[in-house]
Write an enzyme that holds these catalytic residues in place. Sequence first.
Site, PDB file in Angstrom:
ATOM      1  N   LYS A 154      10.065 -61.911 -46.568  1.00 58.01           N
ATOM      2  CA  LYS A 154       9.571 -62.692 -45.428  1.00 58.01           C
ATOM      3  C   LYS A 154       9.505 -64.180 -45.771  1.00 58.01           C
ATOM      4  O   LYS A 154       9.994 -65.026 -45.021  1.00 58.01           O
ATOM      5  CB  LYS A 154       8.180 -62.184 -44.988  1.00 58.01           C
ATOM      6  CG  LYS A 154       8.172 -60.721 -44.567  1.00 58.01           C
ATOM      7  CD  LYS A 154       6.798 -60.257 -44.131  1.00 58.01           C
ATOM      8  CE  LYS A 154       5.755 -60.227 -45.216  1.00 58.01           C
ATOM      9  NZ  LYS A 154       6.007 -59.262 -46.312  1.00 58.01           N
ATOM     10  N   ARG A 156      -1.157 -58.407 -39.329  1.00 59.14           N
ATOM     11  CA  ARG A 156      -1.004 -57.328 -40.308  1.00 59.14           C
ATOM     12  C   ARG A 156      -1.722 -56.069 -39.866  1.00 59.14           C
ATOM     13  O   ARG A 156      -1.634 -55.048 -40.528  1.00 59.14           O
ATOM     14  CB  ARG A 156      -1.692 -57.773 -41.596  1.00 59.14           C
ATOM     15  CG  ARG A 156      -0.786 -58.553 -42.537  1.00 59.14           C
ATOM     16  CD  ARG A 156      -0.353 -57.929 -43.609  1.00 59.14           C
ATOM     17  NE  ARG A 156      -0.278 -58.198 -44.960  1.00 59.14           N
ATOM     18  CZ  ARG A 156       0.225 -59.233 -45.595  1.00 59.14           C
ATOM     19  NH1 ARG A 156       0.581 -60.293 -44.986  1.00 59.14           N
ATOM     20  NH2 ARG A 156       0.359 -59.201 -46.882  1.00 59.14           N
ATOM     21  N   ARG A 176       9.812 -60.871 -59.322  1.00 64.32           N
ATOM     22  CA  ARG A 176       9.534 -62.148 -58.634  1.00 64.32           C
ATOM     23  C   ARG A 176       8.812 -63.114 -59.570  1.00 64.32           C
ATOM     24  O   ARG A 176       7.963 -62.719 -60.360  1.00 64.32           O
ATOM     25  CB  ARG A 176       8.654 -61.912 -57.404  1.00 64.32           C
ATOM     26  CG  ARG A 176       8.183 -63.228 -56.770  1.00 64.32           C
ATOM     27  CD  ARG A 176       7.663 -63.067 -55.378  1.00 64.32           C
ATOM     28  NE  ARG A 176       6.478 -62.223 -55.294  1.00 64.32           N
ATOM     29  CZ  ARG A 176       5.913 -61.891 -54.139  1.00 64.32           C
ATOM     30  NH1 ARG A 176       6.406 -62.326 -52.995  1.00 64.32           N
ATOM     31  NH2 ARG A 176       4.856 -61.099 -54.118  1.00 64.32           N
ATOM     32  N   ARG A 202       3.042 -63.513 -59.865  1.00 66.51           N
ATOM     33  CA  ARG A 202       1.867 -63.542 -59.003  1.00 66.51           C
ATOM     34  C   ARG A 202       0.892 -62.479 -59.507  1.00 66.51           C
ATOM     35  O   ARG A 202       1.318 -61.383 -59.851  1.00 66.51           O
ATOM     36  CB  ARG A 202       2.282 -63.242 -57.555  1.00 66.51           C
ATOM     37  CG  ARG A 202       1.909 -64.350 -56.600  1.00 66.51           C
ATOM     38  CD  ARG A 202       2.530 -64.176 -55.254  1.00 66.51           C
ATOM     39  NE  ARG A 202       1.986 -63.072 -54.480  1.00 66.51           N
ATOM     40  CZ  ARG A 202       2.308 -62.824 -53.224  1.00 66.51           C
ATOM     41  NH1 ARG A 202       3.158 -63.615 -52.599  1.00 66.51           N
ATOM     42  NH2 ARG A 202       1.798 -61.804 -52.580  1.00 66.51           N
ATOM     43  N   ARG A 222      -0.771 -52.359 -52.286  1.00 64.27           N
ATOM     44  CA  ARG A 222      -0.320 -53.190 -51.152  1.00 64.27           C
ATOM     45  C   ARG A 222       0.622 -52.394 -50.262  1.00 64.27           C
ATOM     46  O   ARG A 222       0.592 -52.521 -49.044  1.00 64.27           O
ATOM     47  CB  ARG A 222       0.377 -54.461 -51.677  1.00 64.27           C
ATOM     48  CG  ARG A 222      -0.604 -55.500 -52.188  1.00 64.27           C
ATOM     49  CD  ARG A 222       0.059 -56.534 -53.082  1.00 64.27           C
ATOM     50  NE  ARG A 222       1.083 -57.296 -52.426  1.00 64.27           N
ATOM     51  CZ  ARG A 222       2.063 -57.945 -53.060  1.00 64.27           C
ATOM     52  NH1 ARG A 222       2.135 -57.902 -54.380  1.00 64.27           N
ATOM     53  NH2 ARG A 222       2.949 -58.625 -52.390  1.00 64.27           N
TER      54      ARG A 222
HETATM   55  P1  AP5 Z   1       9.467 -62.774 -50.884  1.00 63.81           P
HETATM   56  O1  AP5 Z   1      10.256 -63.642 -49.978  1.00 63.81           O
HETATM   57  O2  AP5 Z   1       8.440 -63.408 -51.748  1.00 63.81           O
HETATM   58  O3  AP5 Z   1       8.871 -61.503 -50.076  1.00 63.81           O
HETATM   59  P2  AP5 Z   1       7.680 -61.425 -49.045  1.00 63.81           P
HETATM   60  O4  AP5 Z   1       8.040 -60.423 -48.015  1.00 63.81           O
HETATM   61  O5  AP5 Z   1       7.265 -62.785 -48.576  1.00 63.81           O
HETATM   62  O6  AP5 Z   1       6.598 -60.783 -50.019  1.00 63.81           O
HETATM   63  P3  AP5 Z   1       5.049 -61.026 -50.208  1.00 63.81           P
HETATM   64  O7  AP5 Z   1       4.684 -60.243 -51.452  1.00 63.81           O
HETATM   65  O8  AP5 Z   1       4.677 -62.487 -50.223  1.00 63.81           O
HETATM   66  O9  AP5 Z   1       4.473 -60.356 -48.966  1.00 63.81           O
HETATM   67  P4  AP5 Z   1       3.140 -59.745 -48.796  1.00 63.81           P
HETATM   68  O10 AP5 Z   1       3.155 -59.486 -47.362  1.00 63.81           O
HETATM   69  O11 AP5 Z   1       2.787 -58.580 -49.653  1.00 63.81           O
HETATM   70  O12 AP5 Z   1       2.133 -60.851 -49.401  1.00 63.81           O
HETATM   71  P5  AP5 Z   1       1.399 -62.099 -48.744  1.00 63.81           P
HETATM   72  O13 AP5 Z   1       1.628 -63.255 -49.627  1.00 63.81           O
HETATM   73  O14 AP5 Z   1       1.702 -62.204 -47.307  1.00 63.81           O
HETATM   74  O15 AP5 Z   1      10.541 -61.978 -51.806  1.00 63.81           O
HETATM   75  C1  AP5 Z   1      10.096 -61.083 -52.808  1.00 63.81           C
HETATM   76  C2  AP5 Z   1      11.042 -61.192 -54.026  1.00 63.81           C
HETATM   77  O16 AP5 Z   1      12.336 -60.690 -53.652  1.00 63.81           O
HETATM   78  C3  AP5 Z   1      11.290 -62.640 -54.508  1.00 63.81           C
HETATM   79  O17 AP5 Z   1      11.443 -62.620 -55.894  1.00 63.81           O
HETATM   80  C4  AP5 Z   1      12.612 -63.048 -53.825  1.00 63.81           C
HETATM   81  O18 AP5 Z   1      13.316 -63.973 -54.603  1.00 63.81           O
HETATM   82  C5  AP5 Z   1      13.347 -61.704 -53.749  1.00 63.81           C
HETATM   83  N1  AP5 Z   1      14.177 -61.544 -52.561  1.00 63.81           N
HETATM   84  C6  AP5 Z   1      13.877 -61.955 -51.297  1.00 63.81           C
HETATM   85  N2  AP5 Z   1      14.859 -61.589 -50.449  1.00 63.81           N
HETATM   86  C7  AP5 Z   1      15.789 -60.927 -51.197  1.00 63.81           C
HETATM   87  C8  AP5 Z   1      17.031 -60.304 -50.888  1.00 63.81           C
HETATM   88  N3  AP5 Z   1      17.517 -60.281 -49.636  1.00 63.81           N
HETATM   89  N4  AP5 Z   1      17.716 -59.712 -51.895  1.00 63.81           N
HETATM   90  C9  AP5 Z   1      17.244 -59.710 -53.173  1.00 63.81           C
HETATM   91  N5  AP5 Z   1      16.075 -60.307 -53.535  1.00 63.81           N
HETATM   92  C10 AP5 Z   1      15.354 -60.904 -52.551  1.00 63.81           C
HETATM   93  O19 AP5 Z   1      -0.115 -61.620 -48.863  1.00 63.81           O
HETATM   94  C11 AP5 Z   1      -0.781 -61.528 -50.087  1.00 63.81           C
HETATM   95  C12 AP5 Z   1      -2.203 -61.039 -49.853  1.00 63.81           C
HETATM   96  O20 AP5 Z   1      -2.916 -61.957 -49.007  1.00 63.81           O
HETATM   97  C13 AP5 Z   1      -2.328 -59.687 -49.140  1.00 63.81           C
HETATM   98  O21 AP5 Z   1      -2.215 -58.587 -50.023  1.00 63.81           O
HETATM   99  C14 AP5 Z   1      -3.707 -59.804 -48.500  1.00 63.81           C
HETATM  100  O22 AP5 Z   1      -4.715 -59.590 -49.442  1.00 63.81           O
HETATM  101  C15 AP5 Z   1      -3.748 -61.266 -48.085  1.00 63.81           C
HETATM  102  N6  AP5 Z   1      -3.235 -61.481 -46.716  1.00 63.81           N
HETATM  103  C16 AP5 Z   1      -2.151 -62.199 -46.353  1.00 63.81           C
HETATM  104  N7  AP5 Z   1      -1.963 -62.184 -45.020  1.00 63.81           N
HETATM  105  C17 AP5 Z   1      -2.978 -61.432 -44.527  1.00 63.81           C
HETATM  106  C18 AP5 Z   1      -3.335 -61.022 -43.215  1.00 63.81           C
HETATM  107  N8  AP5 Z   1      -2.598 -61.373 -42.140  1.00 63.81           N
HETATM  108  N9  AP5 Z   1      -4.428 -60.242 -43.060  1.00 63.81           N
HETATM  109  C19 AP5 Z   1      -5.173 -59.880 -44.131  1.00 63.81           C
HETATM  110  N10 AP5 Z   1      -4.889 -60.219 -45.394  1.00 63.81           N
HETATM  111  C20 AP5 Z   1      -3.801 -60.990 -45.597  1.00 63.81           C
END
Ligand code: AP5
Length: 207
Positions: free
Chosen positions: A14, A86, A120, A153, A164
């Site tokens: 994402k 979410r 990552r 991370r 997660r």
């Molecule tokens: P990346 O682009 O970082 O993936 P992502 O989907 O953004 O993953 P996240 O782990 O950031 O999502 P998440 O939803 O778990 O965490 P968030 O930060 O929102 O890509 C991942 C890896 O793959 C990278 O190394 C990249 O280079 C690689 N990659 C990408 N695309 C690729 C491809 N096509 N092919 C190969 N490799 C690829 O949330 C973290 C925490 O915050 C949550 O657990 C929660 O505690 C809190 N939080 C956040 N939002 C909320 C909410 N709305 N409500 C409640 N709690 C929340």
Amino acid sequence: MRNVVLLGPPGAGKGTIAVRVAKEAGLLHLSTGDVLRDEVARGTELGQRARTFMERGELVPDAVVLAMVQERVKGQQGVLLDGFPRTLAQAEGLAEFLPVHVVVNLAVAKDEVVRRLGSRRVCRACGAVYNVVTQRPRTEGLCDRCGGELRQRPDDTPEVVARRYEVYEKDSRPLVEHYARQGLLKAVDAARSPDQVAADVAKILRS
Ligand code: AP5
């Protein structure tokens, strides 16, 4: 101007895709994960509250996240929401202050996202995202953009990733059906290269 929601499991890409498409589409990229990590790093009251949830791979309470998003989208002319909503409660809360025009679901299997998260790396200074297998920095361990140090991370350990993913299945996956019923959902195969995925998403945003 349109408001877009980007759905997908942890590690679906994402953040990676949002960074590539938001500017061209004229959208503000708002990642709730990035905002929360920034609050934690600055030690704010919100960050202190959020920290324990994030460390365990649990969701931060809906009311906290809704208030945070509402404040940041005020007056904006088109946003790309990454990692929000979410839960169904967040989707319902969002509908009260911001219309959603299109929802893109990045579909990718669990074993692939687990692999991606294990490899990552993120920049300690600017938060840029890399991958030691698929998106390597030019100089090992250093950010291409700002030269900052790359690190894992804290919530990318195998135990927290497993939690997660469980939370995603239980609380977030139902949003796919929720937005499909509203006729807003566009599915994108996110198991391909970032270039291919970004091209498909950009096309949806232009249409
Ligand atoms: P990346 O682009 O970082 O993936 P992502 O989907 O953004 O993953 P996240 O782990 O950031 O999502 P998440 O939803 O778990 O965490 P968030 O930060 O929102 O890509 C991942 C890896 O793959 C990278 O190394 C990249 O280079 C690689 N990659 C990408 N695309 C690729 C491809 N096509 N092919 C190969 N490799 C690829 O949330 C973290 C925490 O915050 C949550 O657990 C929660 O505690 C809190 N939080 C956040 N939002 C909320 C909410 N709305 N409500 C409640 N709690 C929340």
